[in-house]
Design a protein around this motif. Sequence first.
Motif, PDB file in Angstrom:
ATOM      1  N   VAL A 217      10.125  -5.841  -4.665  1.00  0.00           N
ATOM      2  CA  VAL A 217       8.739  -4.308  -5.178  1.00  0.00           C
ATOM      3  C   VAL A 217      10.114  -3.930  -6.630  1.00  0.00           C
ATOM      4  O   VAL A 217      10.576  -3.358  -6.079  1.00  0.00           O
ATOM      5  CB  VAL A 217       8.449  -3.636  -4.568  1.00  0.00           C
ATOM      6  N   ASP A 218       9.417  -4.109  -7.702  1.00  0.00           N
ATOM      7  CA  ASP A 218       9.732  -3.394  -8.869  1.00  0.00           C
ATOM      8  C   ASP A 218       8.976  -2.718  -9.982  1.00  0.00           C
ATOM      9  O   ASP A 218       9.830  -2.202 -10.642  1.00  0.00           O
ATOM     10  CB  ASP A 218      10.328  -4.815 -10.494  1.00  0.00           C
ATOM     11  N   TYR A 219       7.839  -2.438  -9.359  1.00  0.00           N
ATOM     12  CA  TYR A 219       6.990  -1.255 -10.606  1.00  0.00           C
ATOM     13  C   TYR A 219       6.137  -0.987  -9.460  1.00  0.00           C
ATOM     14  O   TYR A 219       5.516  -1.978  -8.709  1.00  0.00           O
ATOM     15  CB  TYR A 219       6.962  -1.912 -11.602  1.00  0.00           C
ATOM     16  N   ILE A 220       5.546   0.064  -9.096  1.00  0.00           N
ATOM     17  CA  ILE A 220       4.399   1.268  -8.319  1.00  0.00           C
ATOM     18  C   ILE A 220       3.116   1.496  -8.631  1.00  0.00           C
ATOM     19  O   ILE A 220       3.897   1.906  -9.498  1.00  0.00           O
ATOM     20  CB  ILE A 220       5.178   1.440  -7.190  1.00  0.00           C
ATOM     21  N   HIS A 221       2.585   1.100  -8.739  1.00  0.00           N
ATOM     22  CA  HIS A 221       0.709   1.668  -8.789  1.00  0.00           C
ATOM     23  C   HIS A 221       0.466   2.177  -7.271  1.00  0.00           C
ATOM     24  O   HIS A 221       0.585   2.743  -6.494  1.00  0.00           O
ATOM     25  CB  HIS A 221      -0.016   0.901  -8.915  1.00  0.00           C
ATOM     26  N   PHE A 222       0.047   4.263  -8.132  1.00  0.00           N
ATOM     27  CA  PHE A 222      -0.514   5.134  -7.330  1.00  0.00           C
ATOM     28  C   PHE A 222      -2.077   5.107  -6.779  1.00  0.00           C
ATOM     29  O   PHE A 222      -2.422   5.036  -8.373  1.00  0.00           O
ATOM     30  CB  PHE A 222       0.168   6.222  -6.774  1.00  0.00           C
TER      31      PHE A 222
END
Length: 305
Positions: A217-222
């Motif tokens: 996981v390098d980047y996350i969306h909520f």
Amino acid sequence: MTLTCAPCCWGVDDVNNPHLPAWRQVLTEAAQAGFGGLELGPYGYMPRDVDLLTAELRHSGLFIVAGTIFDDLVSLGNRQNLLEQTDAICALIRQLPTPPASPGQRYGGPYLTVMDWGHDERDFNAGHSARAPRLAPEQWHNMVSNIRAIAALAQEKYAIRTVIHPHAGGYIEFADELHRIVSDIDNDTAGLCLDTGHLMYAGMDPVATLQRYWSRVDYIHFKDINQTIFQQVLGKSIRFFDACAEGVMCPIGQGNIDYPAIHTVLREKAYAGFITIEQERDPRNTASVLDDLTWSKNYLAKIGF
């Protein structure tokens, strides 16, 4: 952790949609909601003039955290189009104000987020793992090959990290497909952008899935999901974005996703990086965008983000 937002909060997913709000409105309201950055959105929505867009971003105190390829990743015949998009998007975002780096961040921004899209047989089966068709081995191989080509161009020419985003209605959506894509594309080639809303929509537990694939996981969306509307749309033959137009995505903290538990995981894992808030909707329903973004941001602040 740095919170950002995305043009899809204003319903900007298809640059050809005649109902899109003006791009300056998106920048203005993103800044008014207290964000320092946002995603580029579909290529061609924001100006391609680097000097103009840079000036407007600086005026609003914003940076671009990621560009997006949202297209058919399966067809080999689409390879040239995908690489042309990669080249154009990366050339643009690399010249714009750079996102701030955080100590402990695996890869600095901006990122190139890639999502498969454009297949009716999957769009109408979003959220229905048992009935959604899967790719034949040769088609899957073609998709993997296309993603590798995108990631190689982005990294070698622009030093931009590609992150794969499992997306409702595409051929990387469900648990078996997420497991398979991580197995077939190594971490040196591309990471993941996991989206809490799309994970839940596809029948996965966002907390458990973040933990399982944490090393990628390098980047996350909520996002958050209105459970009542979700159950209603699952009972219909409906495209994913038509479900969004019915209000299946809601402000963070008003839906069925356990954000206190997600906060605990991200703190335990010492996540250092960007989290982009999204609330996909019909662009004709933008009156509540500023209130919704403010609500989401304030809710996340209350639980420790």
